[in-house]
Motif scaffolding. Structure first.
Motif, PDB file in Angstrom:
ATOM      1  N   ILE A 297      64.171 107.612  53.131  1.00  0.00           N
ATOM      2  CA  ILE A 297      63.245 108.692  53.477  1.00  0.00           C
ATOM      3  C   ILE A 297      63.961 109.768  54.286  1.00  0.00           C
ATOM      4  O   ILE A 297      63.756 110.967  54.061  1.00  0.00           O
ATOM      5  CB  ILE A 297      62.026 108.129  54.237  1.00  0.00           C
ATOM      6  N   ALA A 298      64.834 109.368  55.197  1.00  0.00           N
ATOM      7  CA  ALA A 298      65.582 110.343  55.982  1.00  0.00           C
ATOM      8  C   ALA A 298      66.515 111.154  55.095  1.00  0.00           C
ATOM      9  O   ALA A 298      66.694 112.358  55.302  1.00  0.00           O
ATOM     10  CB  ALA A 298      66.381 109.636  57.075  1.00  0.00           C
ATOM     11  N   ARG A 299      67.086 110.535  54.083  1.00  0.00           N
ATOM     12  CA  ARG A 299      67.984 111.268  53.176  1.00  0.00           C
ATOM     13  C   ARG A 299      67.205 112.234  52.291  1.00  0.00           C
ATOM     14  O   ARG A 299      67.657 113.346  52.045  1.00  0.00           O
ATOM     15  CB  ARG A 299      68.748 110.283  52.309  1.00  0.00           C
ATOM     16  N   ILE A 300      66.028 111.836  51.831  1.00  0.00           N
ATOM     17  CA  ILE A 300      65.231 112.691  50.954  1.00  0.00           C
ATOM     18  C   ILE A 300      64.681 113.887  51.722  1.00  0.00           C
ATOM     19  O   ILE A 300      64.765 115.026  51.267  1.00  0.00           O
ATOM     20  CB  ILE A 300      64.080 111.885  50.321  1.00  0.00           C
ATOM     21  N   PHE A 301      64.112 113.656  52.897  1.00  0.00           N
ATOM     22  CA  PHE A 301      63.430 114.708  53.631  1.00  0.00           C
ATOM     23  C   PHE A 301      64.281 115.342  54.728  1.00  0.00           C
ATOM     24  O   PHE A 301      63.825 116.244  55.415  1.00  0.00           O
ATOM     25  CB  PHE A 301      62.122 114.181  54.232  1.00  0.00           C
ATOM     26  N   GLY A 302      65.514 114.900  54.893  1.00  0.00           N
ATOM     27  CA  GLY A 302      66.387 115.464  55.908  1.00  0.00           C
ATOM     28  C   GLY A 302      67.014 116.763  55.444  1.00  0.00           C
ATOM     29  O   GLY A 302      66.828 117.208  54.305  1.00  0.00           O
ATOM     30  N   PRO A 303      67.770 117.408  56.313  1.00  0.00           N
ATOM     31  CA  PRO A 303      68.422 118.655  55.934  1.00  0.00           C
ATOM     32  C   PRO A 303      69.501 118.412  54.878  1.00  0.00           C
ATOM     33  O   PRO A 303      70.063 117.327  54.775  1.00  0.00           O
ATOM     34  CB  PRO A 303      69.030 119.157  57.243  1.00  0.00           C
TER      35      PRO A 303
END
Length: 50
Positions: A18-24
């Motif tokens: 989720i952090a990779r998908i929605f991160g910068p």
């Protein structure tokens, strides 16, 4: 103890996704801007096999 460790690894797996998908964005592309077209357009021809 095994179930707790498995739940921790599943939680970590999904939170990293989720952090990779929605991160910068981490793209390292150079800023080039718009490139002008300097070629000739494709000449359309009639094909006999159509």
């Amino acid at each position: 103890m095994g179930i707790t460790r498995m739940m921790d690894s599943i939680t970590q797996y999904f939170s990293e996704a989720i952090a990779r998908i929605f991160g910068p964005s981490d793209d390292a592309y150079p800023v080039t801007g718009v490139q002008p077209f300097s070629g000739d357009p494709l000449k359309e021809t009639r094909r006999a096999d159509w």
